[in-house]
Every structure is written in structure tokens, then in C-alpha cells.
Design a protein around this motif. Structure first.
Motif, PDB file in Angstrom:
ATOM      1  N   ASN A  91       0.552  -4.608  12.042  1.00 33.83           N
ATOM      2  CA  ASN A  91       1.778  -4.914  12.007  1.00 33.83           C
ATOM      3  C   ASN A  91       2.864  -4.300  13.019  1.00 33.83           C
ATOM      4  OD1 ASN A  91       1.273  -6.274   9.139  1.00 33.83           O
ATOM      5  ND2 ASN A  91       1.059  -3.912   8.384  1.00 33.83           N
TER       6      ASN A  91
ATOM      7  N   SER B 106       6.664  -3.623  14.288  1.00 28.12           N
ATOM      8  CA  SER B 106       8.307  -3.488  13.832  1.00 28.12           C
ATOM      9  C   SER B 106       9.057  -2.952  14.993  1.00 28.12           C
ATOM     10  CB  SER B 106       8.331  -2.745  12.529  1.00 28.12           C
ATOM     11  OG  SER B 106       9.804  -2.517  12.135  1.00 28.12           O
ATOM     12  N   THR B 107      10.250  -3.669  15.134  1.00 24.39           N
ATOM     13  CA  THR B 107      11.301  -3.091  16.183  1.00 24.39           C
ATOM     14  C   THR B 107      12.548  -2.645  15.444  1.00 24.39           C
ATOM     15  OG1 THR B 107      12.399  -5.286  16.160  1.00 24.39           O
ATOM     16  CG2 THR B 107      10.385  -5.066  17.646  1.00 24.39           C
TER      17      THR B 107
ATOM     18  N   ASP C  93      10.134  -8.066  12.088  1.00 21.39           N
ATOM     19  CA  ASP C  93       8.907  -7.587  11.764  1.00 21.39           C
ATOM     20  C   ASP C  93       7.867  -8.380  12.032  1.00 21.39           C
ATOM     21  OD1 ASP C  93       9.596  -4.863  10.916  1.00 21.39           O
ATOM     22  OD2 ASP C  93      10.408  -5.949   8.962  1.00 21.39           O
ATOM     23  N   THR C  94       6.789  -8.495  12.729  1.00 19.16           N
ATOM     24  CA  THR C  94       5.589  -9.622  12.840  1.00 19.16           C
ATOM     25  C   THR C  94       4.503  -8.854  12.555  1.00 19.16           C
ATOM     26  OG1 THR C  94       5.036 -11.287  14.171  1.00 19.16           O
ATOM     27  CG2 THR C  94       5.683  -9.507  15.393  1.00 19.16           C
ATOM     28  N   THR C  95       3.337  -9.650  12.934  1.00 21.75           N
ATOM     29  CA  THR C  95       1.992  -9.341  12.970  1.00 21.75           C
ATOM     30  C   THR C  95       1.321  -9.805  13.969  1.00 21.75           C
ATOM     31  OG1 THR C  95       1.237 -11.294  11.771  1.00 21.75           O
ATOM     32  CG2 THR C  95       1.916  -9.213  10.482  1.00 21.75           C
TER      33      THR C  95
END
Length: 253
Positions: free
Chosen positions: A157, A159-160, A164-166
Motif C-alpha cells: 500500500n 499513501s501520500t 491511498d493506492t496499491t
């Protein structure tokens, strides 16, 4: 007949043996003459993305900002490894209309640099890496360019603080460069985070005690001025009265 059969059997055997030897020699010659695979050229991030497909927007931005050339230069002229998180065309299409156009040239550079980690990271290393990751964008402060990578099972995963993404796919890896597909554009806090709240107004300063004493003094001064003015008028009237009395006295004399 028997003699002919005994004579022909060795002949047939020799003939068959010669055919087998001829075929084996031909195969060996053909294999030996096969060209060796061509050596791979210098690492080129844009060609890697072109071969993978679905990264047209990212490639265009890399060319416009010249970040692609910088990555290639670093990879081919130093021992420094690199990891690139590559958003797909669909990821860019999912952005709010006008998002990229609203960025200055320098902000576009920072956005792309935020997708590049100046260290080669395998998929296994991504699952155990220390956060926040430092990208080429620089400052990892919470309101700048923090990038956090965590794992859940085999899923990685990213996250910034804004999105959130994968990591959905490993596109390329050669021990120096690793390119991973992500299905969202990594938007940094510095460019897309909430605006800082306006500072609260400063409390009004209390008047100094000396300032409170000034006003009465001014009023007293005004009173004194008025009194002085009344005294002057009184003096003039008194003088006029004496003059009139003296004039009348002179008339009777």
C-alpha cells in the motif's frame, strides 16, 4: 539368396549410420552458427514504459519536464539504484479536470519527482521499508512530500496523505531500476494538501497607565484655558467700567 542377405545387412547398417552422423553434424553446425542475443542497451525509462503500454501521459510528462533524461543519466553513469512508481493513463484520467494544467512547470517537476525513490527497492523490501520514504521531491515533513509504504500480506500500500493506492504490478526490475505500476497519481501534501489555516488575529494591546493619565491632563488643560479666557474678559470689562466712571466724573467737573 542367404549369401546376398548376409552381405546386404552390413551395408544397410553402415548406410543408416552414415545418415545419422550426417544429420547430427548438420544440427550441430546450425546450432553453432545461431547468432548470440544482442546485448541490451543503456537503461531508458521511457522505452521501458512504452513497452509496458498504458503510460502515455507519464511518458509525455517525463519528456516535458526532462525528468526521464535525468533518470537515464543517473542510472547509466552511477551505481545509484532507483525505484519508480508509475501511474497509468487511467490514473491521470481520474484526476479532477484541470489538475495538471493548474500546476507550474516547477510543480510538475516536483509531482513527478515524488514518484521516484533514489534507491532500488525489491518487492520484498517495499514490505519492510522504513517510513516515510524520501523521494527525489525532497522534504518528508508531514505537510511537504511524505510517502508511506506499508504492506498487508503480499499487498503493498502507498499513501501520500492525500491519496491511498496499491502497487498493482511489477513492470520492470534489473537489480538497479525497479518500476511498479500504481493505479492512482501520487499527489503530495505540499501541492494538494489542505491549505494552512489563516493565523488568528493578535489580541488588542492594553493601554499603558501613562496613557490613561494623559486624557485628564488634556481636559484639565482645556479647563485652565477656558478659565484664563474668562479672566481676561473680566479684566477688560472692569477696565471699561472704570473708564466710563472717569468720563462721567470729568463731565460734572
Amino acid at each position: 539368396m542367404a549369401t546376398n542377405f548376409r552381405l546386404s545387412t552390413p551395408f544397410k547398417f553402415l548406410t543408416l549410420l552414415l545418415i545419422i552422423l550426417q544429420y547430427t553434424t548438420t544440427v550441430v553446425v546450425v546450432v553453432a552458427q545461431a547468432p548470440a542475443p544482442a546485448p541490451t542497451g543503456p537503461t531508458n525509462i521511457t522505452k521501458i514504459l512504452e513497452k509496458a503500454g498504458q503510460f502515455t501521459t507519464l511518458i509525455r510528462l517525463m519528456k516535458v519536464t526532462q525528468l526521464g533524461d535525468q533518470i537515464n543519466t543517473q542510472l547509466n553513469n552511477s551505481n545509484q539504484g532507483m525505484t519508480v512508481f508509475a501511474p497509468t493513463d487511467n490514473a491521470f484520467s481520474s484526476l479532477k479536470a484541470g489538475t495538471l494544467n493548474s500546476l507550474s512547470d516547477q510543480e510538475k517537476v516536483s509531482l513527478l519527482q515524488f514518484h521516484v525513490v533514489p534507491t532500488y527497492l525489491t518487492n520484498a523490501q517495499l514490505q519492510t521499508v522504513s517510513n516515510p520514504l524520501r523521494t527525489q521531491a525532497g522534504d518528508t515533513a508531514s505537510n511537504k512530500f511524505p510517502l508511506n509504504v506499508t504492506s498487508s500480506g503480499n499487498q503493498v500500500n502507498v499513501s501520500t496523505g492525500v491519496v491511498d493506492t496499491t502497487v498493482s504490478n511489477s513492470i520492470y526490475t534489473d537489480g538497479t531500476l525497479a518500476v511498479y505500476q500504481v493505479d492512482k497519481v501520487l499527489l503530495p501534501m505540499s501541492l494538494f494538501g489542505p491549505s494552512a489555516p489563516a493565523p488568528a488575529p493578535e489580541p488588542l494591546k492594553k493601554k499603558k497607565s501613562g496613557a490613561d493619565d494623559v486624557a485628564p491632563t488634556t481636559d484639565a488643560g482645556s479647563t485652565n484655558t477656558d478659565a484664563s479666557g474668562a479672566g481676561v474678559i473680566g479684566s477688560h470689562l472692569h477696565g471699561l467700567y472704570i473708564g466710563v466712571v472717569a468720563f462721567i466724573t470729568m463731565l460734572y467737573l
